[in-house]
Design a protein around this motif. Structure first.
Motif, PDB file in Angstrom:
ATOM      1  N   SER A   1       0.858  -1.328  -0.070  1.00 36.63           N
ATOM      2  CA  SER A   1       0.067  -0.058  -0.064  1.00 36.63           C
ATOM      3  C   SER A   1       0.916   1.171   0.103  1.00 36.63           C
ATOM      4  O   SER A   1       0.533   2.274  -0.663  1.00 36.63           O
ATOM      5  N   TYR A   2       1.766   1.188   0.701  1.00 33.00           N
ATOM      6  CA  TYR A   2       2.906   2.399   0.898  1.00 33.00           C
ATOM      7  C   TYR A   2       3.326   2.659  -0.496  1.00 33.00           C
ATOM      8  O   TYR A   2       3.610   3.822  -0.975  1.00 33.00           O
ATOM      9  N   CYS A   3       3.771   1.491  -1.385  1.00 31.79           N
ATOM     10  CA  CYS A   3       4.164   1.497  -2.562  1.00 31.79           C
ATOM     11  C   CYS A   3       3.422   2.238  -3.615  1.00 31.79           C
ATOM     12  O   CYS A   3       3.583   3.218  -4.401  1.00 31.79           O
ATOM     13  N   HIS A   4       1.788   1.794  -3.414  1.00 30.98           N
ATOM     14  CA  HIS A   4       0.767   2.408  -4.257  1.00 30.98           C
ATOM     15  C   HIS A   4       0.609   3.912  -4.168  1.00 30.98           C
ATOM     16  O   HIS A   4       0.483   4.659  -4.830  1.00 30.98           O
ATOM     17  N   ILE A   5       0.820   4.358  -2.587  1.00 32.09           N
ATOM     18  CA  ILE A   5       0.722   5.810  -2.386  1.00 32.09           C
ATOM     19  C   ILE A   5       1.707   6.496  -3.112  1.00 32.09           C
ATOM     20  O   ILE A   5       1.364   7.453  -3.807  1.00 32.09           O
ATOM     21  N   ALA A   6       2.955   5.819  -3.116  1.00 31.21           N
ATOM     22  CA  ALA A   6       4.163   6.476  -3.726  1.00 31.21           C
ATOM     23  C   ALA A   6       4.046   6.797  -5.345  1.00 31.21           C
ATOM     24  O   ALA A   6       4.032   7.776  -5.902  1.00 31.21           O
ATOM     25  N   ARG A   7       3.218   5.623  -5.596  1.00 33.35           N
ATOM     26  CA  ARG A   7       2.955   5.576  -7.168  1.00 33.35           C
ATOM     27  C   ARG A   7       1.945   6.688  -7.465  1.00 33.35           C
ATOM     28  O   ARG A   7       1.994   7.434  -8.487  1.00 33.35           O
ATOM     29  N   THR A   8       1.041   6.897  -6.796  1.00 35.90           N
ATOM     30  CA  THR A   8      -0.083   7.932  -7.046  1.00 35.90           C
ATOM     31  C   THR A   8       0.395   9.286  -6.801  1.00 35.90           C
ATOM     32  O   THR A   8       0.328  10.367  -7.432  1.00 35.90           O
ATOM     33  N   VAL A   9       1.561   9.673  -5.946  1.00 40.08           N
ATOM     34  CA  VAL A   9       2.066  10.959  -5.612  1.00 40.08           C
ATOM     35  C   VAL A   9       3.047  11.345  -6.761  1.00 40.08           C
ATOM     36  O   VAL A   9       3.108  12.252  -7.223  1.00 40.08           O
ATOM     37  N   CYS A  10       3.411  10.086  -7.269  1.00 41.55           N
ATOM     38  CA  CYS A  10       4.345  10.109  -8.591  1.00 41.55           C
ATOM     39  C   CYS A  10       3.525  10.749  -9.801  1.00 41.55           C
ATOM     40  O   CYS A  10       4.224  11.607 -10.365  1.00 41.55           O
TER      41      CYS A  10
ATOM     42  N   SER B   1       6.803   6.296 -12.079  1.00 40.68           N
ATOM     43  CA  SER B   1       5.125   5.580 -11.998  1.00 40.68           C
ATOM     44  C   SER B   1       5.085   3.954 -12.231  1.00 40.68           C
ATOM     45  O   SER B   1       4.351   3.273 -11.538  1.00 40.68           O
ATOM     46  N   ASP B   2       5.537   3.920 -13.339  1.00 39.39           N
ATOM     47  CA  ASP B   2       5.482   2.289 -13.894  1.00 39.39           C
ATOM     48  C   ASP B   2       6.336   1.588 -13.173  1.00 39.39           C
ATOM     49  O   ASP B   2       5.959   0.446 -12.634  1.00 39.39           O
ATOM     50  N   TYR B   3       7.673   2.207 -12.464  1.00 45.33           N
ATOM     51  CA  TYR B   3       8.324   1.129 -11.742  1.00 45.33           C
ATOM     52  C   TYR B   3       7.647   0.890 -10.444  1.00 45.33           C
ATOM     53  O   TYR B   3       7.702  -0.197  -9.992  1.00 45.33           O
ATOM     54  N   LEU B   4       7.058   1.964  -9.864  1.00 43.07           N
ATOM     55  CA  LEU B   4       6.433   1.719  -8.446  1.00 43.07           C
ATOM     56  C   LEU B   4       5.144   0.735  -8.758  1.00 43.07           C
ATOM     57  O   LEU B   4       5.238   0.003  -7.653  1.00 43.07           O
ATOM     58  N   PHE B   5       4.478   0.728  -9.774  1.00 45.97           N
ATOM     59  CA  PHE B   5       3.332  -0.139 -10.091  1.00 45.97           C
ATOM     60  C   PHE B   5       4.115  -1.717  -9.888  1.00 45.97           C
ATOM     61  O   PHE B   5       3.653  -2.465  -9.334  1.00 45.97           O
ATOM     62  N   VAL B   6       5.240  -1.763 -10.836  1.00 43.77           N
ATOM     63  CA  VAL B   6       5.724  -3.325 -10.824  1.00 43.77           C
ATOM     64  C   VAL B   6       6.074  -3.572  -9.643  1.00 43.77           C
ATOM     65  O   VAL B   6       6.097  -4.593  -9.137  1.00 43.77           O
ATOM     66  N   LEU B   7       6.857  -2.555  -8.859  1.00 43.57           N
ATOM     67  CA  LEU B   7       7.508  -2.779  -7.752  1.00 43.57           C
ATOM     68  C   LEU B   7       6.289  -3.367  -6.718  1.00 43.57           C
ATOM     69  O   LEU B   7       6.586  -4.366  -5.963  1.00 43.57           O
ATOM     70  N   ALA B   8       5.141  -2.534  -6.660  1.00 41.40           N
ATOM     71  CA  ALA B   8       4.181  -3.099  -5.811  1.00 41.40           C
ATOM     72  C   ALA B   8       3.756  -4.486  -6.093  1.00 41.40           C
ATOM     73  O   ALA B   8       3.533  -5.305  -5.172  1.00 41.40           O
ATOM     74  N   ARG B   9       3.561  -4.899  -7.301  1.00 37.57           N
ATOM     75  CA  ARG B   9       3.285  -6.346  -7.616  1.00 37.57           C
ATOM     76  C   ARG B   9       4.425  -7.228  -7.320  1.00 37.57           C
ATOM     77  O   ARG B   9       4.188  -8.189  -6.552  1.00 37.57           O
ATOM     78  N   LYS B  10       5.820  -6.840  -7.436  1.00 40.76           N
ATOM     79  CA  LYS B  10       6.924  -7.881  -6.751  1.00 40.76           C
ATOM     80  C   LYS B  10       6.856  -7.908  -5.249  1.00 40.76           C
ATOM     81  O   LYS B  10       6.879  -8.970  -4.826  1.00 40.76           O
ATOM     82  N   LEU B  11       6.322  -6.775  -4.542  1.00 42.71           N
ATOM     83  CA  LEU B  11       6.551  -6.802  -3.181  1.00 42.71           C
ATOM     84  C   LEU B  11       5.279  -7.708  -2.672  1.00 42.71           C
ATOM     85  O   LEU B  11       5.451  -8.356  -1.705  1.00 42.71           O
ATOM     86  N   SER B  12       4.200  -7.716  -3.669  1.00 45.42           N
ATOM     87  CA  SER B  12       2.918  -8.532  -3.058  1.00 45.42           C
ATOM     88  C   SER B  12       3.470  -9.928  -3.350  1.00 45.42           C
ATOM     89  O   SER B  12       2.919 -10.930  -2.380  1.00 45.42           O
ATOM     90  N   GLU B  13       4.112 -10.093  -4.458  1.00 49.42           N
ATOM     91  CA  GLU B  13       4.597 -11.864  -4.475  1.00 49.42           C
ATOM     92  C   GLU B  13       5.636 -12.012  -3.278  1.00 49.42           C
ATOM     93  O   GLU B  13       5.316 -13.063  -2.754  1.00 49.42           O
ATOM     94  N   ASN B  14       6.618 -11.126  -3.073  1.00 48.09           N
ATOM     95  CA  ASN B  14       7.551 -11.391  -2.015  1.00 48.09           C
ATOM     96  C   ASN B  14       7.011 -11.668  -0.587  1.00 48.09           C
ATOM     97  O   ASN B  14       7.485 -12.470   0.409  1.00 48.09           O
TER      98      ASN B  14
END
Length: 194
Positions: A127-136, A164-177
């Motif tokens: 969720s923190y990552c998604h918030i960062a994405r939306t602020v981006c 913002s694309d990086y943060l979206f993919v990072l959020a997915r990666k973190l979800s998996e991790n």
């Protein structure tokens, strides 16, 4: 160096180069939003995440400081009439953008293919990552507004878009991790029977 200067007590602040502008000026909104984004990235980096992501986020945060300096610079004071640089401000270049693209590609190759939009959430770190994405995204919107009126290094816009694309993919990666569930957004059928 004193933390408080009292020079902004009447609602103005100085750009790099000395020009004073109102604190609600679009240029201030731009680099203020970049600063907010940088703080959210610090929060993501402070979570229990893999070392590569932490190192990448640190590099991104350093680039955001460069972007903040670019946006905080009065363009009329940055270049002399003969075209030479007056202020020695670091720049964002294509290598910085390519770095983000490479990181996106590495993460994306290891993730399951996306078939639907994903609802933000599943774990606090995600969720923190998604918030960062939306602020981006907000930072990018504000910066494009400024760019229309007072152009600056176009790579700033490219970097924010890629970030913002990086943060979206990072959020997915973190979800998996973190073994967090990715909830797909599947719109309900809104058609009504006649």
């Amino acid at each position: 160096m004193k933390i408080y200067t009292k020079t902004g007590d009447k609602g103005t602040t100085a750009l790099i180069g000395g020009t004073r502008v109102k604190k609600h000026h679009v240029r201030i909104e731009c680099y203020g939003t970049v600063d907010e984004l940088n703080s959210w990235l610090g929060l993501v980096r402070d979570q229990n995440i893999d070392i590569r992501s932490k190192q990448t986020l640190t590099k991104i945060q350093e680039n955001l400081f460069v972007i903040g300096a670019i946006l905080a610079t009065d363009p009329d004071k940055a270049i002399l009439k003969n075209g030479k640089k007056r202020l020695n401000i670091a720049q964002i270049n294509t290598t910085d953008i390519e770095f983000l693209e490479k990181e996106i590609d590495v993460m994306d190759e290891a993730l399951p293919q996306m078939t639907h939009f994903i609802l933000p959430g599943g774990h606090t770190t995600v969720s923190y990552c998604h918030i960062a994405r939306t602020v981006c995204r907000r930072s990018e919107r504000m910066s494009t507004l400024l760019y229309e009126n007072e152009p600056f290094n176009e790579n700033v816009l490219l970097f924010l878009n890629r970030l913002s694309d990086y943060l979206f993919v990072l959020a997915r990666k973190l979800s998996e991790n973190l073994q967090a569930e990715e909830i797909k957004w599947i719109p309900e059928n809104t058609e009504k029977d006649n």
